[in-house]
Design a protein around this motif. Structure first.
Motif, PDB file in Angstrom:
ATOM      1  N   THR A  26       0.853  -1.189   0.000  1.00  0.00           N
ATOM      2  CA  THR A  26       0.000   0.000   0.000  1.00  0.00           C
ATOM      3  C   THR A  26       0.892   1.243   0.000  1.00  0.00           C
ATOM      4  OG1 THR A  26      -0.093   0.185   2.406  1.00  0.00           O
ATOM      5  CG2 THR A  26      -1.785  -1.201   1.340  1.00  0.00           C
ATOM      6  N   ALA A  27       0.298   2.368  -0.323  1.00  0.00           N
ATOM      7  CA  ALA A  27       1.028   3.631  -0.280  1.00  0.00           C
ATOM      8  C   ALA A  27       1.513   3.903   1.144  1.00  0.00           C
ATOM      9  CB  ALA A  27       0.151   4.772  -0.782  1.00  0.00           C
ATOM     10  N   GLY A  28       0.699   3.557   2.135  1.00  0.00           N
ATOM     11  CA  GLY A  28       1.092   3.742   3.526  1.00  0.00           C
ATOM     12  C   GLY A  28       2.314   2.922   3.903  1.00  0.00           C
ATOM     13  N   GLN A  29       2.363   1.678   3.432  1.00  0.00           N
ATOM     14  CA  GLN A  29       3.530   0.843   3.702  1.00  0.00           C
ATOM     15  C   GLN A  29       4.777   1.422   3.045  1.00  0.00           C
ATOM     16  OE1 GLN A  29       1.707  -2.717   2.101  1.00  0.00           O
ATOM     17  NE2 GLN A  29       1.684  -3.689   4.134  1.00  0.00           N
ATOM     18  N   LEU A  30       4.594   1.935   1.851  1.00  0.00           N
ATOM     19  CA  LEU A  30       5.714   2.534   1.132  1.00  0.00           C
ATOM     20  C   LEU A  30       6.206   3.796   1.843  1.00  0.00           C
ATOM     21  CD1 LEU A  30       7.371   2.009  -1.403  1.00  0.00           C
ATOM     22  CD2 LEU A  30       5.758   3.425  -2.660  1.00  0.00           C
ATOM     23  N   CYS A  31       5.285   4.633   2.277  1.00  0.00           N
ATOM     24  CA  CYS A  31       5.654   5.852   3.019  1.00  0.00           C
ATOM     25  C   CYS A  31       6.447   5.503   4.275  1.00  0.00           C
ATOM     26  CB  CYS A  31       4.412   6.656   3.404  1.00  0.00           C
ATOM     27  SG  CYS A  31       3.614   7.502   2.036  1.00  0.00           S
ATOM     28  N   ALA A  32       6.012   4.471   4.977  1.00  0.00           N
ATOM     29  CA  ALA A  32       6.691   4.065   6.210  1.00  0.00           C
ATOM     30  C   ALA A  32       8.096   3.525   5.928  1.00  0.00           C
ATOM     31  CB  ALA A  32       5.859   3.012   6.941  1.00  0.00           C
ATOM     32  N   ALA A  33       8.281   2.920   4.777  1.00  0.00           N
ATOM     33  CA  ALA A  33       9.563   2.303   4.445  1.00  0.00           C
ATOM     34  C   ALA A  33      10.576   3.290   3.872  1.00  0.00           C
ATOM     35  CB  ALA A  33       9.347   1.164   3.449  1.00  0.00           C
ATOM     36  N   LEU A  34      10.091   4.383   3.302  1.00  0.00           N
ATOM     37  CA  LEU A  34      10.985   5.331   2.634  1.00  0.00           C
ATOM     38  C   LEU A  34      11.154   6.592   3.480  1.00  0.00           C
ATOM     39  CD1 LEU A  34       9.580   5.058  -0.994  1.00  0.00           C
ATOM     40  CD2 LEU A  34      11.589   3.914  -0.047  1.00  0.00           C
ATOM     41  N   ASP A  35      12.361   6.843   3.900  1.00  0.00           N
ATOM     42  CA  ASP A  35      12.654   8.061   4.661  1.00  0.00           C
ATOM     43  C   ASP A  35      12.875   9.213   3.691  1.00  0.00           C
ATOM     44  OD1 ASP A  35      12.544   6.832   7.151  1.00  0.00           O
ATOM     45  OD2 ASP A  35      14.656   6.240   7.071  1.00  0.00           O
ATOM     46  N   GLY A  36      12.327  10.368   4.037  1.00  0.00           N
ATOM     47  CA  GLY A  36      12.593  11.556   3.259  1.00  0.00           C
ATOM     48  C   GLY A  36      11.747  11.739   2.015  1.00  0.00           C
ATOM     49  N   VAL A  37      10.768  10.859   1.783  1.00  0.00           N
ATOM     50  CA  VAL A  37       9.864  11.019   0.645  1.00  0.00           C
ATOM     51  C   VAL A  37       8.489  11.334   1.219  1.00  0.00           C
ATOM     52  CG1 VAL A  37       8.882   9.964  -1.419  1.00  0.00           C
ATOM     53  CG2 VAL A  37      11.194   9.340  -0.698  1.00  0.00           C
ATOM     54  N   SER A  38       7.952  12.485   0.853  1.00  0.00           N
ATOM     55  CA  SER A  38       6.682  12.912   1.430  1.00  0.00           C
ATOM     56  C   SER A  38       5.534  12.038   0.943  1.00  0.00           C
ATOM     57  CB  SER A  38       6.392  14.365   1.070  1.00  0.00           C
ATOM     58  OG  SER A  38       6.001  14.478  -0.289  1.00  0.00           O
ATOM     59  N   LYS A  39       4.483  12.008   1.737  1.00  0.00           N
ATOM     60  CA  LYS A  39       3.287  11.230   1.408  1.00  0.00           C
ATOM     61  C   LYS A  39       2.691  11.692   0.077  1.00  0.00           C
ATOM     62  CE  LYS A  39      -0.823   9.543   3.793  1.00  0.00           C
ATOM     63  NZ  LYS A  39      -1.622   9.648   5.009  1.00  0.00           N
ATOM     64  N   ALA A  40       2.627  12.993  -0.137  1.00  0.00           N
ATOM     65  CA  ALA A  40       2.080  13.533  -1.392  1.00  0.00           C
ATOM     66  C   ALA A  40       2.915  13.076  -2.583  1.00  0.00           C
ATOM     67  CB  ALA A  40       2.030  15.052  -1.331  1.00  0.00           C
ATOM     68  N   THR A  41       4.231  13.064  -2.426  1.00  0.00           N
ATOM     69  CA  THR A  41       5.114  12.620  -3.503  1.00  0.00           C
ATOM     70  C   THR A  41       4.914  11.144  -3.790  1.00  0.00           C
ATOM     71  OG1 THR A  41       6.750  14.319  -2.988  1.00  0.00           O
ATOM     72  CG2 THR A  41       7.538  12.398  -4.200  1.00  0.00           C
ATOM     73  N   VAL A  42       4.782  10.339  -2.745  1.00  0.00           N
ATOM     74  CA  VAL A  42       4.550   8.906  -2.933  1.00  0.00           C
ATOM     75  C   VAL A  42       3.273   8.676  -3.733  1.00  0.00           C
ATOM     76  CG1 VAL A  42       3.949   6.749  -1.746  1.00  0.00           C
ATOM     77  CG2 VAL A  42       5.878   8.118  -0.941  1.00  0.00           C
ATOM     78  N   TYR A  43       2.184   9.307  -3.334  1.00  0.00           N
ATOM     79  CA  TYR A  43       0.913   9.123  -4.040  1.00  0.00           C
ATOM     80  C   TYR A  43       1.001   9.594  -5.496  1.00  0.00           C
ATOM     81  CZ  TYR A  43      -1.758   7.545  -0.022  1.00  0.00           C
ATOM     82  OH  TYR A  43      -2.244   6.798   1.017  1.00  0.00           O
ATOM     83  N   ARG A  44       1.625  10.750  -5.715  1.00  0.00           N
ATOM     84  CA  ARG A  44       1.753  11.283  -7.070  1.00  0.00           C
ATOM     85  C   ARG A  44       2.577  10.339  -7.945  1.00  0.00           C
ATOM     86  NH1 ARG A  44       4.396  15.454  -5.907  1.00  0.00           N
ATOM     87  NH2 ARG A  44       6.408  14.901  -6.774  1.00  0.00           N
ATOM     88  N   LEU A  45       3.691   9.850  -7.410  1.00  0.00           N
ATOM     89  CA  LEU A  45       4.547   8.969  -8.190  1.00  0.00           C
ATOM     90  C   LEU A  45       3.923   7.593  -8.406  1.00  0.00           C
ATOM     91  CD1 LEU A  45       8.050  10.000  -6.836  1.00  0.00           C
ATOM     92  CD2 LEU A  45       7.085  10.455  -9.100  1.00  0.00           C
ATOM     93  N   LEU A  46       3.170   7.097  -7.433  1.00  0.00           N
ATOM     94  CA  LEU A  46       2.478   5.822  -7.634  1.00  0.00           C
ATOM     95  C   LEU A  46       1.511   5.929  -8.816  1.00  0.00           C
ATOM     96  CD1 LEU A  46       1.762   4.629  -3.984  1.00  0.00           C
ATOM     97  CD2 LEU A  46       3.340   3.595  -5.634  1.00  0.00           C
ATOM     98  N   ASP A  47       0.764   7.024  -8.867  1.00  0.00           N
ATOM     99  CA  ASP A  47      -0.153   7.229  -9.991  1.00  0.00           C
ATOM    100  C   ASP A  47       0.589   7.250 -11.318  1.00  0.00           C
ATOM    101  OD1 ASP A  47      -2.421   7.288  -8.390  1.00  0.00           O
ATOM    102  OD2 ASP A  47      -2.493   9.480  -8.283  1.00  0.00           O
ATOM    103  N   ARG A  48       1.703   7.974 -11.364  1.00  0.00           N
ATOM    104  CA  ARG A  48       2.487   8.051 -12.599  1.00  0.00           C
ATOM    105  C   ARG A  48       3.056   6.701 -12.996  1.00  0.00           C
ATOM    106  NH1 ARG A  48       5.910  13.590 -11.763  1.00  0.00           N
ATOM    107  NH2 ARG A  48       4.134  14.998 -11.869  1.00  0.00           N
ATOM    108  N   LEU A  49       3.568   5.972 -12.024  1.00  0.00           N
ATOM    109  CA  LEU A  49       4.172   4.662 -12.313  1.00  0.00           C
ATOM    110  C   LEU A  49       3.130   3.658 -12.792  1.00  0.00           C
ATOM    111  CD1 LEU A  49       6.743   4.587  -9.398  1.00  0.00           C
ATOM    112  CD2 LEU A  49       7.259   4.739 -11.845  1.00  0.00           C
TER     113      LEU A  49
END
Length: 140
Positions: A26-49
């Motif tokens: 999930t995006a939440g799991q990814l946010c928790a695993a990645l330091d220094g990447v904002s939640k908004a960036t994770v969601y935006r990049l997931l959509d693009r990917l």
């Protein structure tokens, strides 16, 4: 679709998925695993990917967070169904001639095409059943 710019955050997300092949995150799991990447960036990049075909998005029932899996642009990842254990929460790929027959019969008899990205069957996995964990959690 045109590939987006190769930012450090984009490459970090792709690297994480490549290190966890076959896992549905999930995006939440990814946010928790990645330091220094904002939640908004994770969601935006997931959509693009997903749009680029690098990731596959799976929608689960009842407002649960969607999960993502690395596909690397391979279309075969879209051609299977899923089962989800309501006890441990794991999501499994199902490549079954029986499921393909059911999908074929629905198409032939009803004119209805199943969307494998939206098709998730719920139940208890073998490991949970062997441990005696056969009660269904309400949060699925």
């Amino acid at each position: 679709m045109k590939e987006s710019y190769k930012t450090k955050q984009r490459e970090e997300i792709l690297a994480f998925f490549r290190q966890h092949p076959g896992q549905h995150l999930t995006a939440g799991q990814l946010c928790a695993a990645l330091d220094g990447v904002s939640k908004a960036t994770v969601y935006r990049l997931l959509d693009r990917l997903v749009q680029e075909g690098a990731l596959r998005r799976y929608t689960l029932r009842g407002g649960q967070a969607a999960c993502y899996q690395y596909s690397g642009g391979h279309s075969h990842c879209q051609e299977h169904y899923h089962i989800k254990c309501t006890q441990c929460g794991r999501l499994f790929h199902v490549q079954s001639p029986a499921m393909n027959r059911v999908a074929g019969e629905l198409k032939e008899q009803q004119g209805f095409t199943l969307d494998s990205s939206m098709t998730v069957l719920y139940g208890i996995c073998r490991e949970c059943a062997e441990k005696g964990d056969t009660t269904t959690k309400s949060d699925g």
